[in-house]
Motif scaffolding. Structure first.
Motif, mmCIF file in Angstrom:
data_model
loop_
_atom_site.group_PDB
_atom_site.id
_atom_site.type_symbol
_atom_site.label_atom_id
_atom_site.label_comp_id
_atom_site.label_asym_id
_atom_site.label_seq_id
_atom_site.Cartn_x
_atom_site.Cartn_y
_atom_site.Cartn_z
ATOM 1 N N ILE A 1 0.866 -1.180 0.000
ATOM 2 C CA ILE A 1 0.000 0.000 0.000
ATOM 3 C C ILE A 1 0.902 1.230 0.000
ATOM 4 C CG2 ILE A 1 -1.847 1.248 1.203
ATOM 5 C CD1 ILE A 1 -2.504 -1.401 2.629
ATOM 6 N N GLY A 2 0.698 2.132 -0.953
ATOM 7 C CA GLY A 2 1.544 3.322 -1.013
ATOM 8 C C GLY A 2 1.093 4.272 -2.094
ATOM 9 N N GLN A 3 1.947 5.237 -2.421
ATOM 10 C CA GLN A 3 1.620 6.236 -3.423
ATOM 11 C C GLN A 3 1.764 5.662 -4.828
ATOM 12 O OE1 GLN A 3 0.492 9.511 -3.082
ATOM 13 N NE2 GLN A 3 0.155 8.875 -0.978
ATOM 14 N N ASP A 4 0.785 5.966 -5.674
ATOM 15 C CA ASP A 4 0.844 5.560 -7.073
ATOM 16 C C ASP A 4 2.009 6.281 -7.750
ATOM 17 O OD1 ASP A 4 0.309 4.735 -9.666
ATOM 18 O OD2 ASP A 4 -1.855 4.828 -9.369
ATOM 19 N N SER A 5 2.529 5.703 -8.829
ATOM 20 C CA SER A 5 3.695 6.280 -9.508
ATOM 21 C C SER A 5 3.322 7.038 -10.772
ATOM 22 C CB SER A 5 4.677 5.155 -9.883
ATOM 23 O OG SER A 5 4.108 4.337 -10.882
ATOM 24 N N LYS A 6 2.028 7.415 -10.917
ATOM 25 C CA LYS A 6 1.615 8.123 -12.126
ATOM 26 C C LYS A 6 2.395 9.423 -12.285
ATOM 27 C CE LYS A 6 -3.083 6.254 -12.031
ATOM 28 N NZ LYS A 6 -4.513 6.562 -11.845
ATOM 29 N N ASP A 7 2.727 9.736 -13.535
ATOM 30 C CA ASP A 7 3.514 10.945 -13.791
ATOM 31 C C ASP A 7 2.706 12.209 -13.551
ATOM 32 O OD1 ASP A 7 5.337 9.482 -16.546
ATOM 33 O OD2 ASP A 7 5.750 9.531 -14.398
ATOM 34 N N GLU A 8 1.392 12.155 -13.860
ATOM 35 C CA GLU A 8 0.596 13.364 -13.708
ATOM 36 C C GLU A 8 0.374 13.685 -12.237
ATOM 37 O OE1 GLU A 8 -2.396 9.976 -14.325
ATOM 38 O OE2 GLU A 8 -0.456 10.621 -15.133
ATOM 39 N N VAL A 9 0.197 14.956 -11.940
ATOM 40 C CA VAL A 9 -0.015 15.385 -10.561
ATOM 41 C C VAL A 9 -1.441 15.043 -10.158
ATOM 42 C CG1 VAL A 9 -0.076 17.352 -9.005
ATOM 43 C CG2 VAL A 9 1.625 17.275 -10.845
ATOM 44 N N VAL A 10 -1.590 14.329 -9.040
ATOM 45 C CA VAL A 10 -2.923 13.960 -8.580
ATOM 46 C C VAL A 10 -3.528 15.120 -7.806
ATOM 47 C CG1 VAL A 10 -2.426 11.501 -8.486
ATOM 48 C CG2 VAL A 10 -1.960 12.897 -6.500
ATOM 49 N N ILE B 1 -3.273 7.064 -3.624
ATOM 50 C CA ILE B 1 -2.928 5.835 -2.916
ATOM 51 C C ILE B 1 -3.280 4.629 -3.779
ATOM 52 C CG2 ILE B 1 -3.528 4.379 -0.933
ATOM 53 C CD1 ILE B 1 -3.908 6.957 0.671
ATOM 54 N N ALA B 2 -2.372 3.667 -3.842
ATOM 55 C CA ALA B 2 -2.599 2.464 -4.637
ATOM 56 C C ALA B 2 -2.348 1.217 -3.797
ATOM 57 C CB ALA B 2 -1.691 2.459 -5.865
ATOM 58 N N VAL B 3 -3.045 0.142 -4.148
ATOM 59 C CA VAL B 3 -2.812 -1.179 -3.562
ATOM 60 C C VAL B 3 -2.339 -2.083 -4.691
ATOM 61 C CG1 VAL B 3 -3.860 -3.192 -2.439
ATOM 62 C CG2 VAL B 3 -4.538 -0.880 -1.742
ATOM 63 N N GLY B 4 -1.132 -2.605 -4.572
ATOM 64 C CA GLY B 4 -0.578 -3.425 -5.648
ATOM 65 C C GLY B 4 0.837 -3.842 -5.352
ATOM 66 N N PHE B 5 1.729 -3.649 -6.319
ATOM 67 C CA PHE B 5 3.121 -4.045 -6.157
ATOM 68 C C PHE B 5 4.043 -2.835 -6.257
ATOM 69 C CE2 PHE B 5 1.152 -7.901 -8.113
ATOM 70 C CZ PHE B 5 1.306 -8.734 -7.008
ATOM 71 N N ARG B 6 5.153 -2.896 -5.526
ATOM 72 C CA ARG B 6 6.136 -1.818 -5.574
ATOM 73 C C ARG B 6 6.962 -1.912 -6.839
ATOM 74 N NH1 ARG B 6 7.689 -2.383 0.296
ATOM 75 N NH2 ARG B 6 6.309 -0.949 1.392
ATOM 76 N N LEU B 7 7.289 -0.753 -7.399
ATOM 77 C CA LEU B 7 8.172 -0.701 -8.566
ATOM 78 C C LEU B 7 9.632 -0.857 -8.170
ATOM 79 C CD1 LEU B 7 6.683 2.120 -10.817
ATOM 80 C CD2 LEU B 7 6.729 -0.326 -11.258
ATOM 81 N N GLY B 8 9.947 -0.567 -6.938
ATOM 82 C CA GLY B 8 11.326 -0.662 -6.473
ATOM 83 C C GLY B 8 11.366 -1.148 -5.050
ATOM 84 N N SER B 9 12.372 -0.701 -4.301
ATOM 85 C CA SER B 9 12.535 -1.114 -2.913
ATOM 86 C C SER B 9 13.004 0.076 -2.092
ATOM 87 C CB SER B 9 13.562 -2.241 -2.804
ATOM 88 O OG SER B 9 14.855 -1.751 -3.149
ATOM 89 N N TYR B 10 12.964 -0.096 -0.786
ATOM 90 C CA TYR B 10 13.444 0.968 0.103
ATOM 91 C C TYR B 10 14.913 1.248 -0.167
ATOM 92 C CZ TYR B 10 13.601 3.770 4.371
ATOM 93 O OH TYR B 10 13.714 4.811 5.265
ATOM 94 N N ARG B 11 15.677 0.189 -0.370
ATOM 95 C CA ARG B 11 17.115 0.353 -0.615
ATOM 96 C C ARG B 11 17.378 1.196 -1.856
ATOM 97 N NH1 ARG B 11 21.598 -2.337 1.139
ATOM 98 N NH2 ARG B 11 20.297 -3.818 2.264
ATOM 99 N N GLU B 12 16.493 1.047 -2.863
ATOM 100 C CA GLU B 12 16.633 1.822 -4.095
ATOM 101 C C GLU B 12 16.034 3.216 -3.960
ATOM 102 O OE1 GLU B 12 14.514 -0.688 -6.732
ATOM 103 O OE2 GLU B 12 16.161 -2.099 -7.030
ATOM 104 N N GLY B 13 15.384 3.487 -2.829
ATOM 105 C CA GLY B 13 14.761 4.790 -2.632
ATOM 106 C C GLY B 13 13.472 4.958 -3.396
ATOM 107 N N ASN B 14 12.776 3.849 -3.678
ATOM 108 C CA ASN B 14 11.551 3.921 -4.477
ATOM 109 C C ASN B 14 10.473 3.056 -3.828
ATOM 110 O OD1 ASN B 14 9.533 4.001 -6.379
ATOM 111 N ND2 ASN B 14 10.818 3.410 -8.102
ATOM 112 N N LEU B 15 9.441 3.690 -3.275
ATOM 113 C CA LEU B 15 8.333 2.971 -2.649
ATOM 114 C C LEU B 15 7.045 3.124 -3.448
ATOM 115 C CD1 LEU B 15 8.941 3.799 1.135
ATOM 116 C CD2 LEU B 15 9.627 1.774 -0.135
#
Length: 556
Positions: free
Chosen positions: A210-219, A226-240
């Motif tokens: 559960i976290g912020q969606d990665s859409k390019d447009e400003v919400v 907020i989105a429920v799904g899969f992460r595009l990256g990891s905490y180590r990569e600095g991408n949640l």
């Protein structure tokens, strides 16, 4: 000559001043960049009170280093030995313990080496570093630097969740075979990759972040993002960033429906999403389990923070109403209260049934198995049937055979083997899984099986000693991704009555050290007669990904 502590010139006044300067510089860096703010919180982290030990012997074992620390009357919280390197990181519970360790280790003569020790800086918080680079104040979700924004535009949810989505199934199998061939080249030249009955909608357990969606447009609204799904990256990569699983071919439609319904609920909720940066907020994860009948178990993971019992009850009612509206068979709903920082394992977790049945039941190769919220069951049921049939075919059906089912989970392998052998002994460290395993044995009227709860490395050495009178013992190991503990490998090697070993690995790249240790010639560290690899088999439990289940048969 006996090992002894030598005069330690590096802990005199000069060294103390140097250490103080290093600490001051560390604090200065923290104030300037705030990359280490997590070390200032009340909860303990293994990154504080850390030292680095270097000039260690090149071929040093973890157990040997632990023995040295114990000999020096040191009590570390965490020890990280870098394999085939000459340094290690050790964390202690207080500054006093850390200073004691520095004085005891620095300049100590050990194995013809003069050890050196120094303060070790904590690792940088990747999210804080990323935000600092972007000039973000940290009050909203992830804000990428320009470089990361460019990289994010190239990311696709399918590339993250099912990276082989654009390959035909035959191409997928070829990639898996080539990957495993590289791993096994030194051990065997024969490897077969087996197809499975179903390559779509196969996941029987989906864990949605559960976290912020990665859409390019400003919400317009932060909550709408907020989105429920899969992460595009990891905490180590600095991408949640999180993306819904809509296009993921391996996720069942029912699981997608639950993710979508819960996403809508969380967007409308007044409770914020849990933040892995500062450990505030509530909503953490949604887990959906499914059996072949299409029945579902939904597990909503929440950090309760300061919610009252009345507030929690109101939340449970909302979750129930939300899932009742889903057009699918939700037969079990749980609230998982997670109070620790990590979501890995079950530490700090309390499972509370909200509605429906406490368990799911699965029909598997003609037998019935009970599944609890936290217990392990292979993630692709139909493919797992292919896997276990082959394992069963590799084992002789003698009435005198004893099977050791190591890392047995809910007892699936052992129960399937039990009717063809004299006796089965299962070992598993997760208590809920052991409870399920015992129930599963009763459900299938299996009498010649017993289950032992504990770590394999703790239980196996004594167990195999007691089995030394048995003439034929087959060991089956199905460990976690990291592989078997070294103590288990040692126990297996010295147990000469084990003539055959079947190793099931879901991550061969991480388990390759186990394979080498099982087959290596005798040494002072690895005693007993080595094994050799006789058969290798790959079963595709994870279509559209590069992962593959590898089965190896070892014999003396």
């Amino acid at each position: 000559m006996a090992e002894q502590a030598q005069p330690i010139s590096s802990v005199d006044d000069t060294c103390a001043n140097s250490q103080a300067k290093e600490q001051n510089q560390m604090h200065s860096d923290q104030e300037q960049h705030d990359h280490y703010s997590y070390t200032k919180r009340e909860e303990f982290t293994s990154e504080i009170f850390k030292i680095e030990i270097y000039n260690l012997p090149f071929y040093l074992g973890f157990v040997e280093l632990k023995k040295l620390l114990k000999k020096l009357d040191l009590q570390p919280i965490k020890v990280k030995l870098i394999p085939r390197a000459t340094f290690a990181f050790v964390t202690f519970g207080s500054e006093a313990e850390r200073q004691k360790a520095l004085k005891a280790i620095d300049g100590y003569n050990w194995k013809k080496k003069v050890l050196q020790a120094k303060l070790a800086k904590p690792v940088v918080d990747p999210i804080a570093k990323k935000r600092n680079a972007a000039g973000n104040d940290g009050t909203t979700g992830d804000v990428d630097s320009e470089q990361n924004k460019k990289r994010a535009k190239t990311l696709n949810i399918l590339d993250v969740v099912i990276p082989l989505w654009d390959k035909s199934y035959d191409q997928q199998l070829k990639i898996k075979k080539n990957n495993l061939d590289r791993i096994l080249r030194k051990c065997t030249s024969k490897l077969e990759a087996i197809k499975v009955p179903e390559i779509n909608n196969y996941r029987n357990k989906c864990e949605f972040a559960i976290g912020q969606d990665s859409k390019d447009e400003v919400v317009i609204s932060v909550r709408a993002g907020i989105a429920v799904g899969f992460r595009l990256g990891s905490y180590r990569e600095g991408n949640l960033s999180v993306v819904p699983p809509t296009d993921c071919a391996n996720v069942p439609e029912e699981a997608k429906a639950i993710a979508k319904a819960m996403q809508s609920l969380i967007q409308q909720s007044s409770l914020p999403v849990y933040s892995f940066v500062d450990h505030t907020g509530y909503w953490r994860q949604i887990c959906v389990r499914r059996n072949l009948l299409g029945q579902l178990m939904a597990i909503v993971q929440l950090h309760p923070q300061d919610l009252s019992e009345d507030q929690l009850q109101s939340l449970k009612d909302e979750i129930n109403r939300c899932l009742e509206k889903c057009d699918c068979q939700v037969v079990s709903v749980y609230l998982q209260k997670q109070t620790t920082r990590s979501s890995a394992g079950n530490a700090g977790s309390v499972y509370e049934i909200i509605s429906g049945s406490k368990y799911l039941y699965e029909d598997f190769l003609g037998m019935k198995f009970r599944i609890s919220p936290s217990s392990f069951f292979q993630g692709n049921t139909l493919a797992a049937e292919v896997l276990y049939r082959n394992i069963r075919d590799w084992c002789p059906t003698k009435a005198t055979t004893v099977v050791l089912d190591i890392c047995c989970g809910t007892g699936t392998i052992g129960i399937l083997m039990a009717k063809n052998v004299n006796r089965v002994i299962g070992i598993e460290m997760v208590e809920d899984a052991i409870e399920d395993a015992r129930v599963n044995a009763e459900l299938n009227d299996i009498k010649n099986i017993e289950f032992i709860c504990g770590k394999a490395e703790d239980k196996l050495p004594t167990l195999v000693d007691n089995l030394s009178v048995i003439s034929e013992v087959i060991a089956i190991v199905d460990p976690p991704r990291a592989g078997l503990h070294t103590r288990v490998i040692k126990a297996l090697r010295r147990s000469l009555f084990i003539k055959k070993l079947i190793y099931v690995s879901c991550n061969p790249a991480m388990a390759v050290t186990n394979f080498v240790e099982l087959c290596s010639p005798r040494t002072n560290r690895l005693r007993g007669q080595p094994f050799k690899i006789m058969k290798a088999l790959a079963v595709d439990l994870f279509p559209y990904t590069e992962q593959c289940e590898l089965v190896l048969q070892f014999e003396r």
